[in-house]
Design a protein around this motif. Structure first.
Motif, PDB file in Angstrom:
ATOM      1  N   GLY A  56       0.824  -1.203   0.000  1.00  0.00           N
ATOM      2  CA  GLY A  56       0.000   0.000   0.000  1.00  0.00           C
ATOM      3  C   GLY A  56       0.859   1.255   0.000  1.00  0.00           C
ATOM      4  O   GLY A  56       0.590   2.211  -0.734  1.00  0.00           O
ATOM      5  N   ALA A  57       1.911   1.245   0.799  1.00  0.00           N
ATOM      6  CA  ALA A  57       2.820   2.396   0.841  1.00  0.00           C
ATOM      7  C   ALA A  57       3.484   2.605  -0.516  1.00  0.00           C
ATOM      8  O   ALA A  57       3.654   3.747  -0.960  1.00  0.00           O
ATOM      9  CB  ALA A  57       3.875   2.185   1.923  1.00  0.00           C
ATOM     10  N   ASN A  58       3.821   1.527  -1.184  1.00  0.00           N
ATOM     11  CA  ASN A  58       4.434   1.618  -2.505  1.00  0.00           C
ATOM     12  C   ASN A  58       3.528   2.362  -3.484  1.00  0.00           C
ATOM     13  O   ASN A  58       3.979   3.221  -4.234  1.00  0.00           O
ATOM     14  CB  ASN A  58       4.763   0.204  -3.008  1.00  0.00           C
ATOM     15  N   VAL A  59       2.246   2.036  -3.459  1.00  0.00           N
ATOM     16  CA  VAL A  59       1.287   2.721  -4.341  1.00  0.00           C
ATOM     17  C   VAL A  59       1.171   4.188  -3.949  1.00  0.00           C
ATOM     18  O   VAL A  59       1.199   5.076  -4.809  1.00  0.00           O
ATOM     19  CB  VAL A  59      -0.094   2.027  -4.313  1.00  0.00           C
ATOM     20  N   LEU A  60       1.071   4.456  -2.662  1.00  0.00           N
ATOM     21  CA  LEU A  60       0.918   5.847  -2.205  1.00  0.00           C
ATOM     22  C   LEU A  60       2.090   6.712  -2.650  1.00  0.00           C
ATOM     23  O   LEU A  60       1.899   7.868  -3.041  1.00  0.00           O
ATOM     24  CB  LEU A  60       0.783   5.898  -0.681  1.00  0.00           C
ATOM     25  N   VAL A  61       3.286   6.148  -2.609  1.00  0.00           N
ATOM     26  CA  VAL A  61       4.482   6.893  -3.014  1.00  0.00           C
ATOM     27  C   VAL A  61       4.460   7.216  -4.506  1.00  0.00           C
ATOM     28  O   VAL A  61       4.933   8.265  -4.926  1.00  0.00           O
ATOM     29  CB  VAL A  61       5.750   6.089  -2.635  1.00  0.00           C
ATOM     30  N   ASP A  62       3.898   6.323  -5.299  1.00  0.00           N
ATOM     31  CA  ASP A  62       3.904   6.490  -6.758  1.00  0.00           C
ATOM     32  C   ASP A  62       2.768   7.353  -7.309  1.00  0.00           C
ATOM     33  O   ASP A  62       2.875   7.845  -8.432  1.00  0.00           O
ATOM     34  CB  ASP A  62       3.821   5.126  -7.452  1.00  0.00           C
ATOM     35  N   ILE A  63       1.700   7.501  -6.567  1.00  0.00           N
ATOM     36  CA  ILE A  63       0.490   8.124  -7.120  1.00  0.00           C
ATOM     37  C   ILE A  63       0.754   9.505  -7.724  1.00  0.00           C
ATOM     38  O   ILE A  63       0.391   9.749  -8.871  1.00  0.00           O
ATOM     39  CB  ILE A  63      -0.641   8.177  -6.083  1.00  0.00           C
ATOM     40  N   PHE A  64       1.352  10.396  -6.967  1.00  0.00           N
ATOM     41  CA  PHE A  64       1.523  11.746  -7.499  1.00  0.00           C
ATOM     42  C   PHE A  64       2.527  11.805  -8.640  1.00  0.00           C
ATOM     43  O   PHE A  64       2.195  12.315  -9.722  1.00  0.00           O
ATOM     44  CB  PHE A  64       1.880  12.761  -6.408  1.00  0.00           C
ATOM     45  N   PRO A  65       3.762  11.306  -8.451  1.00  0.00           N
ATOM     46  CA  PRO A  65       4.721  11.474  -9.557  1.00  0.00           C
ATOM     47  C   PRO A  65       4.305  10.752 -10.838  1.00  0.00           C
ATOM     48  O   PRO A  65       4.534  11.267 -11.934  1.00  0.00           O
ATOM     49  CB  PRO A  65       6.035  10.932  -8.991  1.00  0.00           C
ATOM     50  N   ALA A  66       3.700   9.589 -10.721  1.00  0.00           N
ATOM     51  CA  ALA A  66       3.281   8.868 -11.928  1.00  0.00           C
ATOM     52  C   ALA A  66       2.150   9.597 -12.638  1.00  0.00           C
ATOM     53  O   ALA A  66       2.151   9.710 -13.868  1.00  0.00           O
ATOM     54  CB  ALA A  66       2.866   7.442 -11.586  1.00  0.00           C
ATOM     55  N   THR A  67       1.196  10.107 -11.869  1.00  0.00           N
ATOM     56  CA  THR A  67       0.077  10.830 -12.486  1.00  0.00           C
ATOM     57  C   THR A  67       0.560  12.131 -13.103  1.00  0.00           C
ATOM     58  O   THR A  67       0.160  12.482 -14.223  1.00  0.00           O
ATOM     59  CB  THR A  67      -1.050  11.074 -11.458  1.00  0.00           C
ATOM     60  N   GLU A  68       1.448  12.826 -12.421  1.00  0.00           N
ATOM     61  CA  GLU A  68       2.027  14.056 -12.978  1.00  0.00           C
ATOM     62  C   GLU A  68       2.785  13.765 -14.265  1.00  0.00           C
ATOM     63  O   GLU A  68       2.657  14.492 -15.261  1.00  0.00           O
ATOM     64  CB  GLU A  68       2.956  14.691 -11.946  1.00  0.00           C
ATOM     65  N   ALA A  69       3.567  12.696 -14.274  1.00  0.00           N
ATOM     66  CA  ALA A  69       4.311  12.327 -15.484  1.00  0.00           C
ATOM     67  C   ALA A  69       3.357  11.984 -16.621  1.00  0.00           C
ATOM     68  O   ALA A  69       3.604  12.349 -17.778  1.00  0.00           O
ATOM     69  CB  ALA A  69       5.243  11.154 -15.191  1.00  0.00           C
ATOM     70  N   ASN A  70       2.273  11.302 -16.309  1.00  0.00           N
ATOM     71  CA  ASN A  70       1.290  10.967 -17.340  1.00  0.00           C
ATOM     72  C   ASN A  70       0.638  12.215 -17.926  1.00  0.00           C
ATOM     73  O   ASN A  70       0.287  12.232 -19.100  1.00  0.00           O
ATOM     74  CB  ASN A  70       0.222  10.028 -16.782  1.00  0.00           C
ATOM     75  N   ALA A  71       0.480  13.244 -17.126  1.00  0.00           N
ATOM     76  CA  ALA A  71      -0.120  14.488 -17.623  1.00  0.00           C
ATOM     77  C   ALA A  71       0.684  15.068 -18.777  1.00  0.00           C
ATOM     78  O   ALA A  71       0.125  15.686 -19.689  1.00  0.00           O
ATOM     79  CB  ALA A  71      -0.258  15.509 -16.499  1.00  0.00           C
ATOM     80  N   ALA A  72       1.985  14.829 -18.761  1.00  0.00           N
ATOM     81  CA  ALA A  72       2.850  15.352 -19.820  1.00  0.00           C
ATOM     82  C   ALA A  72       2.576  14.689 -21.175  1.00  0.00           C
ATOM     83  O   ALA A  72       2.988  15.211 -22.207  1.00  0.00           O
ATOM     84  CB  ALA A  72       4.310  15.163 -19.437  1.00  0.00           C
ATOM     85  N   LEU A  73       1.866  13.579 -21.164  1.00  0.00           N
ATOM     86  CA  LEU A  73       1.518  12.898 -22.413  1.00  0.00           C
ATOM     87  C   LEU A  73       0.334  13.561 -23.119  1.00  0.00           C
ATOM     88  O   LEU A  73       0.025  13.209 -24.260  1.00  0.00           O
ATOM     89  CB  LEU A  73       1.157  11.431 -22.139  1.00  0.00           C
ATOM     90  N   TYR A  74      -0.323  14.481 -22.443  1.00  0.00           N
ATOM     91  CA  TYR A  74      -1.554  15.091 -22.947  1.00  0.00           C
ATOM     92  C   TYR A  74      -1.380  16.596 -23.077  1.00  0.00           C
ATOM     93  O   TYR A  74      -0.415  17.175 -22.587  1.00  0.00           O
ATOM     94  CB  TYR A  74      -2.716  14.763 -21.994  1.00  0.00           C
ATOM     95  N   ARG A  75      -2.341  17.243 -23.702  1.00  0.00           N
ATOM     96  CA  ARG A  75      -2.319  18.690 -23.910  1.00  0.00           C
ATOM     97  C   ARG A  75      -3.636  19.303 -23.453  1.00  0.00           C
ATOM     98  O   ARG A  75      -4.663  18.621 -23.374  1.00  0.00           O
ATOM     99  CB  ARG A  75      -2.136  19.017 -25.401  1.00  0.00           C
ATOM    100  N   GLY A  76      -3.593  20.586 -23.208  1.00  0.00           N
ATOM    101  CA  GLY A  76      -4.802  21.357 -22.928  1.00  0.00           C
ATOM    102  C   GLY A  76      -5.589  20.881 -21.726  1.00  0.00           C
ATOM    103  O   GLY A  76      -5.018  20.559 -20.680  1.00  0.00           O
ATOM    104  N   GLU A  77      -6.915  20.865 -21.885  1.00  0.00           N
ATOM    105  CA  GLU A  77      -7.811  20.513 -20.787  1.00  0.00           C
ATOM    106  C   GLU A  77      -7.549  19.105 -20.264  1.00  0.00           C
ATOM    107  O   GLU A  77      -7.673  18.858 -19.067  1.00  0.00           O
ATOM    108  CB  GLU A  77      -9.273  20.657 -21.212  1.00  0.00           C
ATOM    109  N   ALA A  78      -7.179  18.168 -21.133  1.00  0.00           N
ATOM    110  CA  ALA A  78      -6.895  16.797 -20.687  1.00  0.00           C
ATOM    111  C   ALA A  78      -5.715  16.790 -19.713  1.00  0.00           C
ATOM    112  O   ALA A  78      -5.781  16.147 -18.653  1.00  0.00           O
ATOM    113  CB  ALA A  78      -6.615  15.887 -21.874  1.00  0.00           C
ATOM    114  N   ALA A  79      -4.666  17.519 -20.035  1.00  0.00           N
ATOM    115  CA  ALA A  79      -3.507  17.605 -19.145  1.00  0.00           C
ATOM    116  C   ALA A  79      -3.873  18.292 -17.838  1.00  0.00           C
ATOM    117  O   ALA A  79      -3.446  17.865 -16.755  1.00  0.00           O
ATOM    118  CB  ALA A  79      -2.365  18.344 -19.833  1.00  0.00           C
ATOM    119  N   ASP A  80      -4.679  19.355 -17.935  1.00  0.00           N
ATOM    120  CA  ASP A  80      -5.113  20.066 -16.727  1.00  0.00           C
ATOM    121  C   ASP A  80      -5.945  19.162 -15.823  1.00  0.00           C
ATOM    122  O   ASP A  80      -5.786  19.174 -14.600  1.00  0.00           O
ATOM    123  CB  ASP A  80      -5.933  21.310 -17.095  1.00  0.00           C
TER     124      ASP A  80
END
Length: 109
Positions: A56-80
């Motif tokens: 569970g701790a492993n997932v908690l540690v990854d949630i923000f950086p992985a989601t933030e990194a994924n945002a870089a794959l998108y543009r505009g409103e999707a990234a926001d």
């Protein structure tokens, strides 16, 4: 598929949400809802525990950086939208590890 084990639910929900973003499938609202529900379930289940499961701790540690990194794959409103979700998920992850009042942790208003 849901389970009564909060860690299994969290891992499954995280994998579903993250995979949709990483694969270019976009923001999966039902997967996000499942992940937020799983995080709330973990926060409740772990509220009085002295330690949380390592997986569970492993997932908690990854949630923000992985989601933030994924945002870089998108543009505009999707990234926001993905970045807003990253911050919301980060806050929910914090609730999973917050200490009960009087145990030295930061208090919530």
């Amino acid at each position: 598929m849901t389970t009564n084990d909060p860690v299994s639910s969290l891992v499954q929900a995280w994998a579903t949400f993250d995979e949709s973003l990483r694969s270019g499938g976009g923001f999966d609202e039902p997967a996000y809802d499942g992940l937020t529900a799983a995080l709330r379930g973990c926060a409740t289940a772990w509220a009085q525990r002295d330690a949380i499961p390592r997986l569970g701790a492993n997932v908690l540690v990854d949630i923000f950086p992985a989601t933030e990194a994924n945002a870089a794959l998108y543009r505009g409103e999707a990234a926001d939208r993905i970045m807003r979700a990253a911050y919301d998920l980060h806050a929910l992850a914090g609730r999973c590890v917050e200490l009960p009042p009087g145990q030295g942790g930061a208090s919530r208003p």
